[in-house]
Enzyme design. Structure first.
Site, PDB file in Angstrom:
ATOM      1  N   HIS A  70       0.797  -1.227   0.000  1.00 46.00           N
ATOM      2  CA  HIS A  70       0.000   0.000   0.000  1.00 46.00           C
ATOM      3  C   HIS A  70       0.834   1.284   0.000  1.00 46.00           C
ATOM      4  O   HIS A  70       0.256   2.378  -0.047  1.00 46.00           O
ATOM      5  CB  HIS A  70      -0.940   0.007   1.208  1.00 46.00           C
ATOM      6  CG  HIS A  70      -0.214   0.271   2.490  1.00 46.00           C
ATOM      7  ND1 HIS A  70       0.576  -0.673   3.095  1.00 46.00           N
ATOM      8  CD2 HIS A  70      -0.150   1.390   3.254  1.00 46.00           C
ATOM      9  CE1 HIS A  70       1.095  -0.159   4.188  1.00 46.00           C
ATOM     10  NE2 HIS A  70       0.683   1.095   4.311  1.00 46.00           N
ATOM     11  N   HIS A  85       1.487   7.001  -0.386  1.00 42.33           N
ATOM     12  CA  HIS A  85       0.682   6.128   0.483  1.00 42.33           C
ATOM     13  C   HIS A  85      -0.681   5.947  -0.177  1.00 42.33           C
ATOM     14  O   HIS A  85      -1.503   6.866  -0.189  1.00 42.33           O
ATOM     15  CB  HIS A  85       0.529   6.756   1.865  1.00 42.33           C
ATOM     16  CG  HIS A  85      -0.026   5.820   2.876  1.00 42.33           C
ATOM     17  ND1 HIS A  85      -1.352   5.487   2.926  1.00 42.33           N
ATOM     18  CD2 HIS A  85       0.583   5.125   3.851  1.00 42.33           C
ATOM     19  CE1 HIS A  85      -1.552   4.637   3.917  1.00 42.33           C
ATOM     20  NE2 HIS A  85      -0.385   4.400   4.496  1.00 42.33           N
TER      21      HIS A  85
END
Length: 164
Positions: A70, A85
């Site tokens: 992620h 992110h």
């Protein structure tokens, strides 16, 4: 002749960080997560994506790929640490919906494909898809300008900076 060799370079370095996806760029303070909104991890922007392909915002070396896929960190060629992110709290997906195209140590250029993400899966599972782009070593930054509004992947400059 030796003056140039031993002269301390006082020039500042300017740089640009590009949109990782097409979508709407917002101030990092508008990211609905305190770690980002309060600039605890650093300063930058949030991008609300229209597409799932995520491109490198800078040229440099991949130095972090989260084991849950992620997040990707890149050290720029001029020493800046940039974190991408993908979504918020998406660590909880344990890698589902993420197809990472790079590994630690890879050299990337701004615009290279980093990750394909299934935005529909993130939405179905109730995750925020806003993607923060953060400079984590802000002590190295003298001046930072963020550009918000509509962005085109690989083309729109979302952050301009001057290094110390």
């Amino acid at each position: 002749m030796f003056k140039k060799l031993f002269k301390k370079d006082k020039e500042t370095k300017n740089g640009e960080i590009f949109a990782i996806q097409s979508g709407e760029v917002v101030a990092v303070t508008e990211v609905p997560d305190a770690m980002f909104a309060q600039k605890i991890l650093g300063d930058g922007v949030g991008l609300i994506p229209e597409e799932g392909s995520i491109y490198s915002p800078v040229s440099g070396t991949v130095d972090v790929v989260a084991n849950t896929s992620h997040a990707v960190g890149i050290k720029t060629n001029d020493g800046l640490d940039v974190l991408v992110h993908i979504g918020l709290e998406t660590v909880g997906l344990e890698g589902k919906g993420f197809d990472v195209k790079v590994k630690v140590g890879d050299k990337v250029k701004a615009g290279d494909l980093l990750v394909d993400v299934d935005l529909n899966l993130l939405k179905e599972k109730g995750f925020e898809i806003i993607t923060p782009i953060i400079i984590t070593n802000m002590d190295d930054i003298k001046e930072l300008k963020t550009n918000t509004g509509k962005a085109t992947a690989k083309e729109t400059v979302v952050i301009e900076y001057t290094r110390n």
